[in-house]
Design a protein around this motif. Structure first.
Motif, PDB file in Angstrom:
ATOM      1  N   THR A 115     -39.206  37.298  52.358  1.00 29.13           N
ATOM      2  CA  THR A 115     -38.143  36.701  53.162  1.00 29.13           C
ATOM      3  C   THR A 115     -37.197  37.772  53.688  1.00 29.13           C
ATOM      4  OG1 THR A 115     -38.242  34.647  51.901  1.00 29.13           O
ATOM      5  CG2 THR A 115     -36.228  35.073  53.144  1.00 29.13           C
ATOM      6  N   GLN A 116     -36.791  38.684  52.826  1.00 30.47           N
ATOM      7  CA  GLN A 116     -35.874  39.733  53.251  1.00 30.47           C
ATOM      8  C   GLN A 116     -36.532  40.666  54.261  1.00 30.47           C
ATOM      9  OE1 GLN A 116     -34.197  41.699  49.841  1.00 30.47           O
ATOM     10  NE2 GLN A 116     -33.206  39.845  49.077  1.00 30.47           N
ATOM     11  N   VAL A 117     -37.802  40.947  54.068  1.00 32.23           N
ATOM     12  CA  VAL A 117     -38.520  41.805  55.019  1.00 32.23           C
ATOM     13  C   VAL A 117     -38.553  41.149  56.398  1.00 32.23           C
ATOM     14  CG1 VAL A 117     -40.763  42.784  55.604  1.00 32.23           C
ATOM     15  CG2 VAL A 117     -39.923  42.942  53.269  1.00 32.23           C
ATOM     16  N   CYS A 118     -38.961  39.875  56.432  1.00 35.37           N
ATOM     17  CA  CYS A 118     -39.089  39.194  57.721  1.00 35.37           C
ATOM     18  C   CYS A 118     -37.726  38.960  58.380  1.00 35.37           C
ATOM     19  CB  CYS A 118     -39.824  37.871  57.536  1.00 35.37           C
ATOM     20  SG  CYS A 118     -41.551  38.080  57.033  1.00 35.37           S
ATOM     21  N   SER A 119     -36.707  38.668  57.584  1.00 32.95           N
ATOM     22  CA  SER A 119     -35.362  38.503  58.142  1.00 32.95           C
ATOM     23  C   SER A 119     -34.851  39.819  58.711  1.00 32.95           C
ATOM     24  CB  SER A 119     -34.405  37.987  57.063  1.00 32.95           C
ATOM     25  OG  SER A 119     -34.822  36.744  56.556  1.00 32.95           O
ATOM     26  N   GLY A 120     -35.090  40.912  57.984  1.00 30.73           N
ATOM     27  CA  GLY A 120     -34.699  42.222  58.496  1.00 30.73           C
ATOM     28  C   GLY A 120     -35.408  42.553  59.790  1.00 30.73           C
ATOM     29  N   ALA A 121     -36.691  42.161  59.883  1.00 33.14           N
ATOM     30  CA  ALA A 121     -37.452  42.412  61.098  1.00 33.14           C
ATOM     31  C   ALA A 121     -36.904  41.602  62.271  1.00 33.14           C
ATOM     32  CB  ALA A 121     -38.932  42.084  60.873  1.00 33.14           C
ATOM     33  N   VAL A 122     -36.515  40.348  62.032  1.00 33.66           N
ATOM     34  CA  VAL A 122     -35.950  39.522  63.102  1.00 33.66           C
ATOM     35  C   VAL A 122     -34.629  40.120  63.588  1.00 33.66           C
ATOM     36  CG1 VAL A 122     -34.957  37.265  63.647  1.00 33.66           C
ATOM     37  CG2 VAL A 122     -37.106  37.411  62.392  1.00 33.66           C
ATOM     38  N   MET A 123     -33.778  40.562  62.663  1.00 32.21           N
ATOM     39  CA  MET A 123     -32.525  41.198  63.074  1.00 32.21           C
ATOM     40  C   MET A 123     -32.797  42.483  63.849  1.00 32.21           C
ATOM     41  SD  MET A 123     -29.808  40.598  59.942  1.00 32.21           S
ATOM     42  CE  MET A 123     -30.892  40.560  58.532  1.00 32.21           C
ATOM     43  N   GLY A 124     -33.802  43.247  63.410  1.00 30.67           N
ATOM     44  CA  GLY A 124     -34.170  44.455  64.137  1.00 30.67           C
ATOM     45  C   GLY A 124     -34.648  44.147  65.543  1.00 30.67           C
ATOM     46  N   ALA A 125     -35.370  43.022  65.700  1.00 31.01           N
ATOM     47  CA  ALA A 125     -35.821  42.623  67.032  1.00 31.01           C
ATOM     48  C   ALA A 125     -34.641  42.288  67.927  1.00 31.01           C
ATOM     49  CB  ALA A 125     -36.757  41.419  66.926  1.00 31.01           C
ATOM     50  N   GLY A 126     -33.591  41.682  67.349  1.00 29.90           N
ATOM     51  CA  GLY A 126     -32.396  41.380  68.131  1.00 29.90           C
ATOM     52  C   GLY A 126     -31.652  42.628  68.546  1.00 29.90           C
ATOM     53  N   VAL A 127     -31.535  43.578  67.618  1.00 32.18           N
ATOM     54  CA  VAL A 127     -30.845  44.834  67.938  1.00 32.18           C
ATOM     55  C   VAL A 127     -31.664  45.642  68.944  1.00 32.18           C
ATOM     56  CG1 VAL A 127     -30.075  47.043  66.973  1.00 32.18           C
ATOM     57  CG2 VAL A 127     -29.656  44.925  65.717  1.00 32.18           C
ATOM     58  N   GLY A 128     -32.982  45.581  68.840  1.00 40.21           N
ATOM     59  CA  GLY A 128     -33.838  46.409  69.686  1.00 40.21           C
ATOM     60  C   GLY A 128     -33.918  45.967  71.128  1.00 40.21           C
ATOM     61  N   ARG A 129     -33.617  44.689  71.419  1.00 37.59           N
ATOM     62  CA  ARG A 129     -33.684  44.226  72.800  1.00 37.59           C
ATOM     63  C   ARG A 129     -32.339  44.387  73.481  1.00 37.59           C
ATOM     64  NH1 ARG A 129     -34.148  38.044  74.100  1.00 37.59           N
ATOM     65  NH2 ARG A 129     -31.982  38.288  74.680  1.00 37.59           N
ATOM     66  N   LYS A 130     -32.312  45.119  74.546  1.00 31.98           N
ATOM     67  CA  LYS A 130     -31.075  45.357  75.272  1.00 31.98           C
ATOM     68  C   LYS A 130     -30.495  44.034  75.767  1.00 31.98           C
ATOM     69  CE  LYS A 130     -29.221  47.953  79.208  1.00 31.98           C
ATOM     70  NZ  LYS A 130     -29.563  48.824  80.355  1.00 31.98           N
ATOM     71  N   GLY A 131     -29.219  43.812  75.445  1.00 29.20           N
ATOM     72  CA  GLY A 131     -28.541  42.608  75.896  1.00 29.20           C
ATOM     73  C   GLY A 131     -28.628  41.441  74.939  1.00 29.20           C
ATOM     74  N   ALA A 132     -29.441  41.544  73.898  1.00 27.73           N
ATOM     75  CA  ALA A 132     -29.549  40.438  72.948  1.00 27.73           C
ATOM     76  C   ALA A 132     -28.321  40.400  72.053  1.00 27.73           C
ATOM     77  CB  ALA A 132     -30.808  40.589  72.102  1.00 27.73           C
ATOM     78  N   VAL A 133     -27.984  39.218  71.560  1.00 22.40           N
ATOM     79  CA  VAL A 133     -26.845  39.043  70.670  1.00 22.40           C
ATOM     80  C   VAL A 133     -27.356  38.595  69.312  1.00 22.40           C
ATOM     81  CG1 VAL A 133     -24.726  37.751  70.218  1.00 22.40           C
ATOM     82  CG2 VAL A 133     -25.266  38.482  72.544  1.00 22.40           C
ATOM     83  N   VAL A 134     -27.127  39.396  68.300  1.00 21.01           N
ATOM     84  CA  VAL A 134     -27.448  39.011  66.933  1.00 21.01           C
ATOM     85  C   VAL A 134     -26.283  38.225  66.364  1.00 21.01           C
ATOM     86  CG1 VAL A 134     -27.998  39.835  64.624  1.00 21.01           C
ATOM     87  CG2 VAL A 134     -28.887  41.052  66.608  1.00 21.01           C
ATOM     88  N   ARG A 135     -26.561  37.048  65.820  1.00 24.34           N
ATOM     89  CA  ARG A 135     -25.487  36.220  65.250  1.00 24.34           C
ATOM     90  C   ARG A 135     -25.199  36.702  63.838  1.00 24.34           C
ATOM     91  NH1 ARG A 135     -29.454  32.763  68.071  1.00 24.34           N
ATOM     92  NH2 ARG A 135     -28.680  33.013  70.173  1.00 24.34           N
ATOM     93  N   TRP A 136     -24.276  37.657  63.752  1.00 27.03           N
ATOM     94  CA  TRP A 136     -24.013  38.304  62.468  1.00 27.03           C
ATOM     95  C   TRP A 136     -23.360  37.362  61.470  1.00 27.03           C
ATOM     96  CZ3 TRP A 136     -26.760  42.356  61.736  1.00 27.03           C
ATOM     97  CH2 TRP A 136     -27.088  43.194  62.802  1.00 27.03           C
ATOM     98  N   SER A 137     -22.738  36.278  61.929  1.00 29.92           N
ATOM     99  CA  SER A 137     -22.184  35.308  60.980  1.00 29.92           C
ATOM    100  C   SER A 137     -23.311  34.652  60.182  1.00 29.92           C
ATOM    101  CB  SER A 137     -21.377  34.237  61.727  1.00 29.92           C
ATOM    102  OG  SER A 137     -22.181  33.571  62.688  1.00 29.92           O
ATOM    103  N   THR A 138     -24.398  34.290  60.868  1.00 33.27           N
ATOM    104  CA  THR A 138     -25.561  33.731  60.174  1.00 33.27           C
ATOM    105  C   THR A 138     -26.202  34.790  59.284  1.00 33.27           C
ATOM    106  OG1 THR A 138     -25.985  32.218  62.011  1.00 33.27           O
ATOM    107  CG2 THR A 138     -27.802  32.627  60.484  1.00 33.27           C
ATOM    108  N   ALA A 139     -26.350  36.003  59.807  1.00 29.48           N
ATOM    109  CA  ALA A 139     -26.929  37.084  59.014  1.00 29.48           C
ATOM    110  C   ALA A 139     -26.084  37.359  57.777  1.00 29.48           C
ATOM    111  CB  ALA A 139     -27.053  38.346  59.866  1.00 29.48           C
ATOM    112  N   GLY A 140     -24.754  37.275  57.935  1.00 22.04           N
ATOM    113  CA  GLY A 140     -23.876  37.502  56.789  1.00 22.04           C
ATOM    114  C   GLY A 140     -24.065  36.473  55.697  1.00 22.04           C
ATOM    115  N   ARG A 141     -24.228  35.203  56.077  1.00 21.83           N
ATOM    116  CA  ARG A 141     -24.466  34.162  55.072  1.00 21.83           C
ATOM    117  C   ARG A 141     -25.800  34.391  54.361  1.00 21.83           C
ATOM    118  NH1 ARG A 141     -22.529  30.909  59.246  1.00 21.83           N
ATOM    119  NH2 ARG A 141     -24.586  30.017  59.675  1.00 21.83           N
TER     120      ARG A 141
END
Length: 426
Positions: free
Chosen positions: A280-306
């Motif tokens: 779970t942590q691996v796949c969640s980290g990968a999804v966040m990385g995909a958000g950071v890696g795409r120019k213009g994408a917004v990672v919802r850090w409030s959800t990531a924080g929870r």
């Protein structure tokens, strides 16, 4: 060797129940991005994942050995009721986080439950501290970071290779790639998570004198664990799929392909060397990385924080529940019965609460319009306001940016511009 007693039979059944919850809790790991981008329909996706989880269960037993002869000392006086209490703590934490839609770690819930029950019943001598640090804690910190960094690089490379081509021209190919990479993640998940239940059942058989210490899981254990996790996967943990597919970032097909490929690589490598990490942590980290890696994408850090808070709480929370269950189970048959009854009642209460706002394959891609806006997302919007007259396309909590663009779109709650307002009045 002794025959399997009633208590060991109860432990085996409870372990398979945990394996079942592990299956639907972790379906999102392989299929959330595939479902959110439309590469596969929800039902087809979970069916494919279930089959490959079953196949993956037969590919390796290294992680099972880490559980049965690694973090817990088989010779420290561990009894079947201790394992039973540990499983109860893990199951209840899985269900609580599933109700909240948080992709927490089933693996760490299991580790926390076993450690808490062992410490209460046997003492600290029953736990192998070095194994916990080297094969649980360090991978828990490193794996999502490594998966995230790898996915950032893969996402940027993917968009660079597709630069100059229309998104609709490449989307079909990336969706096909997503299906292949999702299949690989499902296979990897079976090689890692199904083995954890195999290890627990083998540990119970060792403590009951049914098999010799340091034995590999018997074939019937491998088959039953594989079937249990496959069935749980097929039912689909739709709440968690919604969070990972829509709640962290807006996933496009190239990102989904990059995230799943990076996650599968990390999971398969860890399974090969016996690291019982959290898929779970691996796949969640990968999804966040995909958000950071795409120019213009917004990672919802409030959800990531929870999610991160849930990760931090998993080991101690499952351990506390399991420790309390171990205290009760140590009182004899009456205590074991009480633990079982209380666990069933708690599971029933959580299920009843989940029916108030059901999530299934028909609404899994819907985003909750009442989700609060995170601080980081709000800050990003203040420095990159949406263009005048932009068409609203998402709720406030799910501000989505177009690929290769750093400007966010309007949300439903945003105040219209004067031009838009006058057009509305006319």
């Amino acid at each position: 060797m002794e025959h399997i007693t009633l208590l060991i039979g109860i432990v085996i059944v409870t372990a398979l129940v945990f394996d079942f919850t592990n299956g639907f809790h972790d379906t999102a790991n392989a299929m959330a991005t595939t479902i959110s981008t439309g590469a596969l329909g929800p039902r087809v996706a979970v069916a494919m994942s279930a089959v490959l989880n079953l196949v993956g269960a037969f590919l390796s037993v290294e992680v099972a050995k880490t559980i049965s002869g690694g973090i817990i000392d088989e010779d420290s006086g561990i009894r079947p009721e201790v394992i039973f209490a540990g499983l109860v703590g893990a199951i209840l934490w899985n269900l609580v986080t599933w109700l909240a839609g948080l992709p927490s770690s089933s693996s760490h819930a299991l580790f926390g439950g076993l450690i808490g029950a062992t410490v209460v019943s046997v003492g600290l001598d029953g736990v192998n501290g070095d194994a916990i640090v080297m094969k649980v804690l360090i991978p828990a910190v490193a794996a999502p970071v490594v998966a995230g960094i790898a996915t950032v690089a893969a996402t940027r490379l993917t968009y660079r290779l597709g630069r100059g081509r229309a998104a609709e021209d490449t989307a079909k190919g990336y969706r096909a790639g997503q299906i292949a990479s999702a299949a690989l993640v499902s296979l990897a998940h079976g090689t890692n998570d199904a083995q954890k239940t195999m290890g627990v059942i083998t540990l119970a058989l060792v403590t009951g004198g049914v098999v010799a210490p340091d034995s590999d899981p018997p074939l019937w254990v491998i088959v039953s664990a594989g079937l249990a996790i496959a069935l749980g996967t097929y039912l689909g943990g739709w709440r968690i799929i919604r969070t990972m597919g829509k709640g962290i970032t807006d996933i496009q097909p190239p990102q989904g392909f990059a995230a799943q490929t990076g996650a599968a690589t990390v999971i398969l490598a860890s399974s090969h060397i016996g690291f019982a990490l959290s898929t779970t942590q691996v796949c969640s980290g990968a999804v966040m990385g995909a958000g950071v890696g795409r120019k213009g994408a917004v990672v919802r850090w409030s959800t990531a924080g929870r999610m991160v808070v849930a990760w931090v709480l998993t080991l101690p929370a499952a351990g506390l529940v399991a420790g309390a269950a171990a205290l009760l189970a140590d009182q004899g048959n009456a205590g074991i019965t009480a633990v079982a009854v209380l666990a069933v009642l708690a599971c029933g209460a959580i299920w009843a609460l989940s029916r108030r706002k059901p999530v299934d394959h028909t609404n899994v891609n819907e985003v909750d319009a009442h989700e609060p806006v995170g601080v980081v997302t709000a800050a990003l919007r203040s420095v990159a306001p949406p263009p005048a007259g932009a068409k609203p396309s998402a709720p406030e909590s799910a501000v989505e940016a177009a690929p290769e663009s750093g400007i966010a779109e309007h949300t439903r709650e945003q105040t219209p511009t004067p031009a838009a307002a006058s057009s509305t009045i006319r």
